[in-house]
Design a protein around this motif. Sequence first.
Motif, PDB file in Angstrom:
ATOM      1  N   THR A 217      30.838 -16.340 -38.038  1.00  0.00           N
ATOM      2  CA  THR A 217      29.919 -17.127 -38.958  1.00  0.00           C
ATOM      3  C   THR A 217      30.431 -18.626 -38.605  1.00  0.00           C
ATOM      4  OG1 THR A 217      29.711 -15.341 -40.394  1.00  0.00           O
ATOM      5  CG2 THR A 217      29.095 -17.498 -41.178  1.00  0.00           C
ATOM      6  N   LEU A 218      29.463 -19.559 -38.625  1.00  0.00           N
ATOM      7  CA  LEU A 218      29.897 -20.991 -38.631  1.00  0.00           C
ATOM      8  C   LEU A 218      30.532 -21.233 -39.551  1.00  0.00           C
ATOM      9  CD1 LEU A 218      28.694 -23.715 -37.145  1.00  0.00           C
ATOM     10  CD2 LEU A 218      27.071 -23.943 -38.834  1.00  0.00           C
ATOM     11  N   PRO A 219      31.752 -21.875 -39.450  1.00  0.00           N
ATOM     12  CA  PRO A 219      32.786 -22.152 -40.663  1.00  0.00           C
ATOM     13  C   PRO A 219      32.172 -22.767 -41.732  1.00  0.00           C
ATOM     14  CG  PRO A 219      33.707 -22.688 -38.385  1.00  0.00           C
ATOM     15  CD  PRO A 219      32.131 -22.355 -38.272  1.00  0.00           C
ATOM     16  N   ALA A 220      31.112 -23.612 -41.606  1.00  0.00           N
ATOM     17  CA  ALA A 220      30.631 -24.354 -42.876  1.00  0.00           C
ATOM     18  C   ALA A 220      29.852 -23.756 -43.689  1.00  0.00           C
ATOM     19  CB  ALA A 220      30.061 -25.815 -42.554  1.00  0.00           C
ATOM     20  N   ALA A 221      29.357 -22.467 -42.831  1.00  0.00           N
ATOM     21  CA  ALA A 221      28.307 -21.612 -43.559  1.00  0.00           C
ATOM     22  C   ALA A 221      28.830 -20.336 -44.106  1.00  0.00           C
ATOM     23  CB  ALA A 221      27.302 -21.055 -42.731  1.00  0.00           C
ATOM     24  N   ARG A 222      30.325 -20.028 -44.150  1.00  0.00           N
ATOM     25  CA  ARG A 222      30.931 -18.968 -44.655  1.00  0.00           C
ATOM     26  C   ARG A 222      30.983 -18.607 -46.051  1.00  0.00           C
ATOM     27  NH1 ARG A 222      36.350 -20.258 -41.034  1.00  0.00           N
ATOM     28  NH2 ARG A 222      35.687 -19.128 -39.234  1.00  0.00           N
TER      29      ARG A 222
END
Length: 276
Positions: A217-222
Amino acid sequence: MTSEDLELLLDRLESYYDAVPRNGARAEDFGPLTLFVREGAGWPFYARPTRGGSGAVTAADVARVRSRQRELGIPESFEWVAESAPTLRAAAEEAGLVVREHPLMVLDATVSVPAADKLSDGPSIRTVAPDDPALASALVVPHLAFAEPGTGVGQAGLPELAEAVRTRAGDGSVESAVARIEAGLTTVAAAVEDGTALCAGQHQPVGTVSEIVGVGTLPAARRRGLGLAVTAALVADARSRGVETVFLSAGDEDVARIYGRLGFHRVATALIAEPE
């Protein structure tokens, strides 16, 4: 699971591990070890114990393979199951590699996995067709995820993802993925929002066995349930193709607990050895 059942399962997984790379790599024989060298774009492969070999591996065997990997300019990486090749860990460590452990988990075949769209809010959870505009970002987003490991919200976000997609444009990875999808060798699933994959992963069926790989997952969207939803979509696709054994290697115990919510349970330990 009885010891006999576990032995049969691990043997089935060993057959799978040996078969999967052969669809996109050449195999080089190093006695008790086999080095798989990817031909074309995509994730680099690794060395692993030779299927049907003696199982006894020495540090000298590992050193020979590492020398060949350096010659080819590919990662000095080894992957195997601890319970299936018990001598390799000591040999790898004696040869100077660092060994990391990952829970090896199999999905309980009797478990009904929730529908992907019930596990997250917002993004569309879907398998990605060869002509889907989200395919490029679906192939790139796991790289950003693995660069910031863990389950907490991280720094990399949409700007970094867009830049990574631009950087990788034309490297052949999309074309390679399209060919594998069309051949039925790979299924890509993603959580897509505004045309961009915020989370993605793959499964690679061989007969009635498939491994779920590269879920990131895109780190900012976790912390939005996207990884679980993408995994559920991959499970549904695998089962629709007649797959009976679905398995994966979790990044760590925290990630393993998340997969446990879908019905995956630990059966063994996957090991990865690389230079420090």
